[in-house]
Design a protein around this motif. Structure first.
Motif, short mmCIF file in Angstrom:
data_model
loop_
_atom_site.label_atom_id
_atom_site.label_comp_id
_atom_site.label_asym_id
_atom_site.label_seq_id
_atom_site.Cartn_x
_atom_site.Cartn_y
_atom_site.Cartn_z
N PRO A 41 -7.33 -11.55 -23.26
CA PRO A 41 -6.42 -11.20 -24.37
C PRO A 41 -6.98 -11.50 -25.76
N GLU A 42 -7.62 -12.65 -25.96
CA GLU A 42 -8.10 -12.99 -27.30
C GLU A 42 -9.16 -12.00 -27.79
N GLU A 43 -10.06 -11.62 -26.87
CA GLU A 43 -11.11 -10.68 -27.22
C GLU A 43 -10.51 -9.29 -27.47
N ILE A 44 -9.54 -8.92 -26.65
CA ILE A 44 -8.87 -7.62 -26.83
C ILE A 44 -8.20 -7.56 -28.20
N ARG A 45 -7.49 -8.63 -28.55
CA ARG A 45 -6.81 -8.69 -29.87
C ARG A 45 -7.80 -8.45 -31.00
N GLN A 46 -8.91 -9.19 -30.95
CA GLN A 46 -9.93 -9.11 -32.00
C GLN A 46 -10.49 -7.69 -32.11
N LEU A 47 -10.77 -7.07 -30.96
CA LEU A 47 -11.35 -5.72 -30.96
C LEU A 47 -10.35 -4.67 -31.44
N LEU A 48 -9.06 -4.90 -31.19
CA LEU A 48 -8.04 -3.96 -31.69
C LEU A 48 -7.93 -4.02 -33.21
N VAL A 49 -8.12 -5.21 -33.76
CA VAL A 49 -8.10 -5.37 -35.22
C VAL A 49 -9.31 -4.63 -35.82
N GLU A 50 -10.48 -4.86 -35.22
CA GLU A 50 -11.72 -4.22 -35.68
C GLU A 50 -11.65 -2.70 -35.55
N GLN A 51 -11.03 -2.27 -34.45
CA GLN A 51 -11.02 -0.84 -34.11
C GLN A 51 -10.49 0.04 -35.25
N VAL A 52 -9.55 -0.48 -36.04
CA VAL A 52 -8.93 0.31 -37.10
C VAL A 52 -9.96 0.71 -38.17
N HIS A 53 -10.91 -0.18 -38.46
CA HIS A 53 -11.90 0.13 -39.51
C HIS A 53 -13.32 0.34 -38.97
N ALA A 54 -13.48 0.29 -37.64
CA ALA A 54 -14.81 0.46 -37.05
C ALA A 54 -14.95 1.85 -36.43
N SER A 55 -16.18 2.21 -36.10
CA SER A 55 -16.42 3.51 -35.43
C SER A 55 -15.84 3.48 -34.01
N VAL A 56 -15.31 4.63 -33.59
CA VAL A 56 -14.89 4.81 -32.19
C VAL A 56 -16.13 5.26 -31.42
#
Length: 313
Positions: free
Chosen positions: A242-257
Motif C-alpha cells: 500500500p505505501e508504495e502504491i500510494r506514492q506511485l499514484l501521487v507521482e503518476q499525475v505528473h509523471a509519464s505513463v
C-alpha cells in the motif's frame, strides 16, 4: 498456458451508454451504478447512460464513470468465467480500476478518489494554458531531446504517454506543445503531430499542484496489499504494498505513463493473454502494436462477455 493480465482503459475511452447492456440485465451491475451515485452524492449513472457528451467528457466525471463501467464488466466476467489474472495494469485513470481488481481499493473509495483526482487535475492549470498532442512516428529518444531543449527555453513540454512504438503523447504549456508541432518532423522524425482535445496538460510537471492535493486525499484512503501484482504507470514495475502504491499514484499525475514499457515487462514475465475491461478497445489496439503475437480480448459489451472463449492455441 501463458500468464494472463487484466488491463483497464483511461480517459478518452468513455462513451455514452457504456455498461447499459449490463445495467439493464444484471442486478449486481445496477447496484454498482447506484453505489457510484451514493459515493459521489449525484447521479453519475445518468451522465454515463444518457450524457450529454460535454458532461461525460468533463475530467471529474469521466474518471469515476470509466472506472464504474470497467468494474461492472470485470465483475460480470468473473462471475461467468471465474478467471483470475496473474497481473493487472491500467492506463492512467485505469490504474485505479486495476487497484479495485487487485483488492487494494474498495469500489466506493476508488470512485470518490478518482472524482477528486479529476477535479484536482482540472484545477491545476488555468484553462487555455496547457495542451497535449499525439506524436506519431517519432523516435522516443529524439522526441525526448527535443522536449528537453524546448523546456530549457522556458516553455515546458514533456513525454506524457508512451503508448506504443510510434505513438507518444506530449503534454505541457501551449507554447511548448506548439513548438513540438512545428519542430517535431524535422527534429524527431515525427510523421504527424495531432493536438488533443483535453482540459489540461496531464502527466506533465505542470500537474504537480494536483499531485500534492491528491497526496493529502490518498493519505486518508484505506488500502490493502494487492492480491496480484499491479504494474504501475510511473515505474512500469510490479507493486503490491500500500505505501508504495500510494506514492506511485501521487507521482503518476505528473509523471509519464509508461504503457509500452509496462506491456513489454508483462510479456517478459510470460503474459501472452491480455483482457481489457471497460469502454472501447483502445488498449487492445496499443498492445497489438507492441507485440502482435499476444492474444488480446476487449470485454466492452454483454455480447463480448458471453461469447468470450480463451483460446489456448
Amino acid at each position: 498456458m501463458g500468464k494472463i493480465a487484466f488491463v483497464f482503459p483511461g480517459q478518452g475511452a468513455q462513451a455514452i451508454g457504456m455498461g447499459k447492456d449490463l445495467v439493464e440485465t444484471d442486478a449486481a451491475a445496477r447496484r454498482r451504478y447506484e453505489e457510484a451515485d451514493e459515493a459521489l452524492g449525484f447521479a453519475l449513472s445518468r451522465i454515463i447512460l444518457e450524457g450529454p457528451e460535454a458532461e461525460l467528457k468533463a475530467t471529474a466525471n469521466t474518471q469515476p464513470a470509466l472506472l464504474t463501467a470497467s468494474i461492472v464488466y470485470l465483475e460480470r466476467f468473473q462471475s461467468i468465467h471465474g478467471l483470475q489474472p496473474d497481473y493487472v495494469a491500467g492506463h492512467s485513470l485505469g490504474e485505479y480500476s486495476a487497484l479495485v481488481a487487485a483488492g487494494v481499493l474498495s469500489f466506493a473509495e476508488a470512485v470518490s478518489t478518482v472524482r477528486a483526482r479529476g477535479e484536482f487535475m482540472e484545477a491545476a492549470v488555468p484553462s487555455g494554458q496547457g495542451a497535449m498532442a499525439a506524436v506519431l512516428g517519432a523516435e522516443r529518444e529524439a522526441l525526448q531531446t527535443l522536449c528537453e531543449s524546448i523546456s530549457a527555453g522556458g516553455h515546458p513540454v514533456e513525454l506524457a504517454n508512451l503508448n506504443c512504438p510510434g505513438q507518444i503523447v506530449i503534454s505541457g504549456s501551449v507554447a511548448g506543445v506548439q513548438a513540438v508541432v512545428e519542430q517535431g518532423k524535422e527534429a524527431a522524425g515525427a510523421k504527424r503531430v495531432i493536438p488533443l482535445e483535453v482540459s489540461g496538460p496531464f502527466h506533465s510537471s505542470l500537474m504537480r499542484p494536483a499531485s500534492e492535493r491528491l497526496a493529502a486525499v490518498l493519505e486518508g484512503v484505506a488500502m490493502n496489499r494487492a492480491a496480484v501484482p499491479v504494474v504501475a504507470n510511473a515505474s512500469a514495475k510490479p507493486v503490491q504494498e500500500p505505501e508504495e502504491i500510494r506514492q506511485l499514484l501521487v507521482e503518476q499525475v505528473h509523471a509519464s505513463v509508461l504503457w509500452e514499457d509496462s506491456v513489454a515487462w508483462l510479456i517478459a514475465q510470460g503474459v501472452d493473454t491480455f483482457i481489457e475491461f471497460g469502454s472501447g478497445s483502445v488498449l487492445a489496439g496499443l498492445i497489438k502494436k507492441i507485440d502482435r503475437s499476444v492474444k488480446v480480448y476487449s470485454i466492452n459489451s454483454l455480447e463480448a462477455l458471453e461469447q468470450f472463449q480463451l483460446t489456448t492455441a
